[in-house]
Motif scaffolding. Structure first.
Motif, PDB file in Angstrom:
ATOM      1  N   ILE A 361      57.233  44.692  44.841  1.00  0.00           N
ATOM      2  CA  ILE A 361      58.685  44.776  45.037  1.00  0.00           C
ATOM      3  C   ILE A 361      59.135  43.756  46.081  1.00  0.00           C
ATOM      4  CG2 ILE A 361      60.563  46.231  45.899  1.00  0.00           C
ATOM      5  CD1 ILE A 361      59.045  48.631  44.700  1.00  0.00           C
ATOM      6  N   ILE A 362      58.353  43.625  47.142  1.00  0.00           N
ATOM      7  CA  ILE A 362      58.713  42.754  48.255  1.00  0.00           C
ATOM      8  C   ILE A 362      58.431  41.288  47.954  1.00  0.00           C
ATOM      9  CG2 ILE A 362      58.191  42.235  50.675  1.00  0.00           C
ATOM     10  CD1 ILE A 362      59.788  44.783  50.228  1.00  0.00           C
ATOM     11  N   LYS A 363      57.483  41.032  47.073  1.00  0.00           N
ATOM     12  CA  LYS A 363      57.013  39.667  46.820  1.00  0.00           C
ATOM     13  C   LYS A 363      58.169  38.708  46.541  1.00  0.00           C
ATOM     14  CE  LYS A 363      54.754  38.642  43.026  1.00  0.00           C
ATOM     15  NZ  LYS A 363      53.693  38.633  42.011  1.00  0.00           N
ATOM     16  N   GLN A 364      58.071  37.518  47.139  1.00  0.00           N
ATOM     17  CA  GLN A 364      59.049  36.447  46.940  1.00  0.00           C
ATOM     18  C   GLN A 364      60.454  36.837  47.422  1.00  0.00           C
ATOM     19  OE1 GLN A 364      58.718  35.408  42.786  1.00  0.00           O
ATOM     20  NE2 GLN A 364      56.746  34.416  43.072  1.00  0.00           N
ATOM     21  N   THR A 365      60.524  37.766  48.353  1.00  0.00           N
ATOM     22  CA  THR A 365      61.808  38.119  48.969  1.00  0.00           C
ATOM     23  C   THR A 365      61.618  38.119  50.477  1.00  0.00           C
ATOM     24  OG1 THR A 365      61.495  40.510  49.153  1.00  0.00           O
ATOM     25  CG2 THR A 365      62.250  39.673  47.020  1.00  0.00           C
ATOM     26  N   ASN A 366      62.716  38.153  51.179  1.00  0.00           N
ATOM     27  CA  ASN A 366      62.661  38.299  52.639  1.00  0.00           C
ATOM     28  C   ASN A 366      63.121  39.695  53.046  1.00  0.00           C
ATOM     29  OD1 ASN A 366      61.774  35.642  53.303  1.00  0.00           O
ATOM     30  ND2 ASN A 366      63.822  34.886  52.814  1.00  0.00           N
ATOM     31  N   ALA A 367      62.859  40.656  52.185  1.00  0.00           N
ATOM     32  CA  ALA A 367      63.328  42.016  52.431  1.00  0.00           C
ATOM     33  C   ALA A 367      62.643  42.615  53.656  1.00  0.00           C
ATOM     34  CB  ALA A 367      63.066  42.881  51.208  1.00  0.00           C
ATOM     35  N   THR A 368      63.372  43.452  54.354  1.00  0.00           N
ATOM     36  CA  THR A 368      62.815  44.203  55.482  1.00  0.00           C
ATOM     37  C   THR A 368      62.746  45.677  55.094  1.00  0.00           C
ATOM     38  OG1 THR A 368      65.015  44.480  56.452  1.00  0.00           O
ATOM     39  CG2 THR A 368      63.711  42.575  57.172  1.00  0.00           C
ATOM     40  N   ILE A 369      61.824  46.380  55.731  1.00  0.00           N
ATOM     41  CA  ILE A 369      61.651  47.807  55.462  1.00  0.00           C
ATOM     42  C   ILE A 369      61.694  48.563  56.781  1.00  0.00           C
ATOM     43  CG2 ILE A 369      60.007  49.585  54.760  1.00  0.00           C
ATOM     44  CD1 ILE A 369      59.080  47.921  52.535  1.00  0.00           C
ATOM     45  N   GLU A 370      62.413  49.649  56.786  1.00  0.00           N
ATOM     46  CA  GLU A 370      62.410  50.557  57.933  1.00  0.00           C
ATOM     47  C   GLU A 370      61.742  51.861  57.508  1.00  0.00           C
ATOM     48  OE1 GLU A 370      66.308  51.105  59.452  1.00  0.00           O
ATOM     49  OE2 GLU A 370      66.736  48.943  59.575  1.00  0.00           O
ATOM     50  N   ALA A 371      60.869  52.358  58.338  1.00  0.00           N
ATOM     51  CA  ALA A 371      60.179  53.610  58.025  1.00  0.00           C
ATOM     52  C   ALA A 371      61.186  54.747  57.888  1.00  0.00           C
ATOM     53  CB  ALA A 371      59.163  53.935  59.109  1.00  0.00           C
ATOM     54  N   ALA A 382      48.703  59.913  64.322  1.00  0.00           N
ATOM     55  CA  ALA A 382      47.773  59.406  63.308  1.00  0.00           C
ATOM     56  C   ALA A 382      48.525  58.879  62.087  1.00  0.00           C
ATOM     57  CB  ALA A 382      46.806  60.517  62.902  1.00  0.00           C
ATOM     58  N   THR A 383      49.555  59.604  61.693  1.00  0.00           N
ATOM     59  CA  THR A 383      50.339  59.179  60.532  1.00  0.00           C
ATOM     60  C   THR A 383      51.042  57.854  60.793  1.00  0.00           C
ATOM     61  OG1 THR A 383      50.708  61.464  59.834  1.00  0.00           O
ATOM     62  CG2 THR A 383      52.234  59.818  58.999  1.00  0.00           C
ATOM     63  N   ILE A 384      51.610  57.706  61.978  1.00  0.00           N
ATOM     64  CA  ILE A 384      52.365  56.496  62.307  1.00  0.00           C
ATOM     65  C   ILE A 384      51.447  55.276  62.375  1.00  0.00           C
ATOM     66  CG2 ILE A 384      53.675  55.380  64.165  1.00  0.00           C
ATOM     67  CD1 ILE A 384      54.996  58.117  64.664  1.00  0.00           C
ATOM     68  N   VAL A 385      50.309  55.411  62.997  1.00  0.00           N
ATOM     69  CA  VAL A 385      49.363  54.290  63.082  1.00  0.00           C
ATOM     70  C   VAL A 385      48.814  53.952  61.696  1.00  0.00           C
ATOM     71  CG1 VAL A 385      47.156  53.513  64.026  1.00  0.00           C
ATOM     72  CG2 VAL A 385      48.766  54.777  65.471  1.00  0.00           C
ATOM     73  N   PHE A 386      48.532  54.982  60.913  1.00  0.00           N
ATOM     74  CA  PHE A 386      48.047  54.765  59.547  1.00  0.00           C
ATOM     75  C   PHE A 386      49.066  53.968  58.742  1.00  0.00           C
ATOM     76  CE2 PHE A 386      48.027  56.136  55.092  1.00  0.00           C
ATOM     77  CZ  PHE A 386      46.718  55.837  54.721  1.00  0.00           C
ATOM     78  N   LEU A 387      50.338  54.347  58.840  1.00  0.00           N
ATOM     79  CA  LEU A 387      51.393  53.646  58.107  1.00  0.00           C
ATOM     80  C   LEU A 387      51.496  52.194  58.551  1.00  0.00           C
ATOM     81  CD1 LEU A 387      53.790  53.580  56.177  1.00  0.00           C
ATOM     82  CD2 LEU A 387      55.205  54.570  57.987  1.00  0.00           C
ATOM     83  N   ALA A 388      51.397  51.962  59.857  1.00  0.00           N
ATOM     84  CA  ALA A 388      51.475  50.594  60.380  1.00  0.00           C
ATOM     85  C   ALA A 388      50.326  49.738  59.844  1.00  0.00           C
ATOM     86  CB  ALA A 388      51.448  50.621  61.906  1.00  0.00           C
ATOM     87  N   ILE A 392      50.476  46.526  57.138  1.00  0.00           N
ATOM     88  CA  ILE A 392      49.894  45.203  57.369  1.00  0.00           C
ATOM     89  C   ILE A 392      48.922  44.846  56.256  1.00  0.00           C
ATOM     90  CG2 ILE A 392      48.390  43.878  58.901  1.00  0.00           C
ATOM     91  CD1 ILE A 392      49.612  45.445  61.241  1.00  0.00           C
ATOM     92  N   GLY A 393      48.123  45.811  55.834  1.00  0.00           N
ATOM     93  CA  GLY A 393      47.131  45.549  54.800  1.00  0.00           C
ATOM     94  C   GLY A 393      47.731  45.016  53.512  1.00  0.00           C
ATOM     95  N   TYR A 394      48.859  45.585  53.103  1.00  0.00           N
ATOM     96  CA  TYR A 394      49.446  45.193  51.823  1.00  0.00           C
ATOM     97  C   TYR A 394      50.621  44.222  51.954  1.00  0.00           C
ATOM     98  CZ  TYR A 394      46.595  48.411  49.147  1.00  0.00           C
ATOM     99  OH  TYR A 394      45.528  49.041  48.540  1.00  0.00           O
ATOM    100  N   LEU A 395      51.179  44.087  53.156  1.00  0.00           N
ATOM    101  CA  LEU A 395      52.350  43.221  53.328  1.00  0.00           C
ATOM    102  C   LEU A 395      52.066  42.059  54.276  1.00  0.00           C
ATOM    103  CD1 LEU A 395      55.021  46.065  53.712  1.00  0.00           C
ATOM    104  CD2 LEU A 395      54.432  44.807  51.627  1.00  0.00           C
ATOM    105  N   SER A 404      58.996  44.217  60.324  1.00  0.00           N
ATOM    106  CA  SER A 404      60.145  45.123  60.353  1.00  0.00           C
ATOM    107  C   SER A 404      59.696  46.575  60.259  1.00  0.00           C
ATOM    108  CB  SER A 404      61.114  44.792  59.214  1.00  0.00           C
ATOM    109  OG  SER A 404      60.525  45.052  57.940  1.00  0.00           O
ATOM    110  N   LEU A 405      58.660  46.826  59.476  1.00  0.00           N
ATOM    111  CA  LEU A 405      58.143  48.195  59.354  1.00  0.00           C
ATOM    112  C   LEU A 405      57.581  48.676  60.686  1.00  0.00           C
ATOM    113  CD1 LEU A 405      57.354  50.647  57.592  1.00  0.00           C
ATOM    114  CD2 LEU A 405      55.212  49.462  57.084  1.00  0.00           C
ATOM    115  N   LEU A 406      56.776  47.822  61.343  1.00  0.00           N
ATOM    116  CA  LEU A 406      56.177  48.220  62.621  1.00  0.00           C
ATOM    117  C   LEU A 406      57.241  48.433  63.693  1.00  0.00           C
ATOM    118  CD1 LEU A 406      53.526  47.386  61.184  1.00  0.00           C
ATOM    119  CD2 LEU A 406      52.764  46.466  63.385  1.00  0.00           C
ATOM    120  N   VAL A 407      58.236  47.560  63.754  1.00  0.00           N
ATOM    121  CA  VAL A 407      59.290  47.696  64.770  1.00  0.00           C
ATOM    122  C   VAL A 407      60.063  49.002  64.560  1.00  0.00           C
ATOM    123  CG1 VAL A 407      61.471  46.717  65.597  1.00  0.00           C
ATOM    124  CG2 VAL A 407      59.510  45.222  65.176  1.00  0.00           C
TER     125      VAL A 407
END
Length: 578
Positions: A361-371, A382-388, A392-395, A404-407
């Protein structure tokens, strides 16, 4: 007109009839002259020519100067108005269907045969008798014959369709069931009840997937004509879906997509309860389902998202990029909240297919994501660190999105220890690898952040500044200072990789296959000539303009590609204990 009449009779006897009328139809394509078709009808009905016999010899020859489908279309325009033996017309039509092969327009001429049957009340009965005696060869015409006959005698042809439901030939049963749904019952409740009972009997007896698919289609068609017995229709459709396979699921997908305005909520639930089993390798079904899902996500997101998840998890090897319509929904600016929700939800689930879908979905865009806080257990470190880490792993190769997700996670954390861990992930691997993109993005966001988030981001930017200063204090370490020759060699190597990738993409490009390509070695403009209607060339000058783009490559990949790859694989494969 007399000269044309004589010419047509002449070429008919010289076996040049099809080529001649094709050429005439092409010449008259713009004005669609009715006189030509009326002339052919008159000549046939007078006995001067036999159009049906002539078209029996029409072949679909690849590369032939005479287009098969345009030539066949002439017969489609004539068929309902000519007099011809029914069996001869049936043979001709079926031969032309076979000649068309697997083309999507292969069966269009069958509807013209239905119009031929409607022109004379005796023709449907005669055709029906031929079909019953030669079911193996003539079954494809059964639906058009029954539907045409019902215009003359509704009860008789309805009863014939019901009778054929127990025919020994499976091809007859398949088409008879489909015909039941194509008949217009004109609010004849008695016959509608009879059709409903016949479908109930068939769904209890049949196991053939195509038969079950046609039961679904016909059940909905009868339901649309009269909804008094809706529970019985629901039961038929539900039973057919429980017994059916790919064909039945395709039929359900068609209803879900094309009949959405007439579907009741209960029927939608019945369809969704089984459509997650669709095999996404069936591209025709996938394309229809994609369109339907995009509408569902827009109109009823809470119902559409769980279904989408179940569908993807049932097809873990599928490619999410084939859901073009669904992807476009999440990319819309007005659907930002939906993107935040699905991004948080699917990354937390950690399933490979769901996480790859977010990346697509994000590929080839400059989209930002907020949790999305609703998807995160309150103050669960644990959940928050896992999500972060999962983000990173996939984005990673969409660093702005990952950042943007981490911030957005920082305000949801109370413990300083977890904030420091998020800051560490912002610094390494994001800022270290993308100091330009990520650094600029963080500086822009500072004015929008709350004080606690601003402090974390400022500290992280300071870490980057210190890191870069430390690099400059290392002196002339030979291993970290490649020579100009080595730099040039790597640039040539990388340029060759890009060139090969570009050539491969060009071969698969639909657009580039339609246009010619020229290479300009030097100059300030390109010159082309186009030819006007008069045949005169017109000079066209196109000024050349500069065009550039830039791509920031991860810095550490050049130093430790295997280490970066290993880190991303660890982040992607991690699971959280439930």
């Amino acid at each position: 007109m007399e000269n044309l009449q004589d010419e047509i009779i002449k070429v008919y006897h010289e076996n040049k009839f099809l080529q001649t009328i094709y050429e005439i139809s092409v010449e008259n394509y713009q004005d669609q002259s009715l006189d030509f078709y009326e002339l052919l009808i008159d000549l046939h009905n007078q006995g001067s020519i036999d159009v049906v016999e002539a078209f029996k010899s029409l072949k679909n020859l690849p590369g032939h100067e005479r287009d098969f489908f345009r030539t066949r279309h002439i017969l489609e325009k004539l068929l309902s108005k000519i007099n011809a033996p029914v069996f001869s017309a049936m043979e001709c039509v079926l031969n032309l269907v076979r000649e068309a092969g697997q083309d999507g327009a292969a069966g269009t001429i069958i509807s013209s045969f239905g119009d031929f049957c409607k022109a004379d009340s005796s023709r449907p009965k005669e055709a029906l008798a031929y079909i019953e005696s030669s079911a193996e060869t003539l079954a494809d015409l059964l639906v058009s014959v029954i539907v045409a006959g019902a215009d003359f005698d509704l009860e008789y042809y309805h009863n014939q369709a019901v009778r054929f439901l127990t025919h020994e030939d499976i091809n007859i049963r398949r088409r008879a069931i489909f015909a039941l749904g194509r008949i217009n019952y004109l609010d004849n409740i008695i016959l509608l009840q009879s059709g409903l009972a016949a479908l109930e009997y068939s769904v209890s007896q049949e196991d053939d997937d195509i038969v079950l698919a046609n039961i679904i289609r016909s059940s909905f068609s009868l339901f649309r004509q009269n909804q008094e017995q809706e529970k019985r229709y629901y039961h038929i459709i539900s039973t057919a879906l429980s017994k059916g396979g790919d064909y039945a699921l395709h039929a359900a997908t068609e209803l879900f997509s094309f009949e959405k305005k007439e579907l009741t909520d209960e029927l939608v639930d019945i369809l969704l309860s089984v459509l997650w089993k669709v095999n996404l390798q069936n591209k025709g079904t996938l394309n229809i389902l994609d369109f339907a899902l995009s509408n569902l996500l827009e109109s009823n997101y809470d119902k559409g998202l769980p279904f989408m998840e179940k569908l993807l998890l049932n097809n873990p090897e599928s490619m999410f990029d084939e859901f073009d319509s669904v992807i476009s929904i999440f990319r819309k600016q007005e659907n930002k909240n939906k993107l935040n929700n699905v991004g948080t939800r699917w990354l937390l689930k950690g399933e490979k297919i769901l996480c790859k879908a977010i990346s697509e979905i994000i590929k080839q865009t400059n989209a930002t994501i907020e949790a999305d806080p609703k998807e995160i257990e309150a103050n669960n470190a644990a959940t928050i660190v896992f999500l972060a880490r999962k983000g990173i792993g996939y984005l990673f190769y969409n660093p702005i999105t990952a950042t943007s997700l981490l911030v957005s996670l920082i305000p949801q954390v109370k413990e300083n220890e977890i904030k420091q861990e998020l800051a560490a992930l912002l610094f390494d691997p994001l800022l270290i690898n993308f100091p330009g993109k990520v650094g600029d993005y963080l500086k822009q966001q500072l004015v929008h952040l709350a004080d606690e988030s601003k402090e974390v981001v400022n500290n992280t930017l300071k870490m980057l500044e210190d890191y870069l200063n430390d690099l400059h204090t290392t002196g002339e370490i030979f291993e970290l200072r490649p020579s100009q020759i080595q730099k040039n060699a790597y640039q040539r190597y990388f340029s060759e990789l890009l060139s090969e990738s570009m050539k491969k993409a060009e071969k698969e490009s639909v657009f580039l296959s339609l246009v010619s390509k020229s290479i300009l070695l030097y100059g300030r403009k390109s010159i082309n000539y186009i030819y006007e209607k008069s045949g005169e060339p017109k000079r066209m000058e196109i000024p050349l303009h500069s065009h550039s783009t830039e791509m920031e490559m991860p810095r550490i990949v050049n130093i430790d590609p295997f280490g970066v790859d290993y880190m991303l694989r660890v982040f992607r494969t991690e699971r959280i204990n439930q």
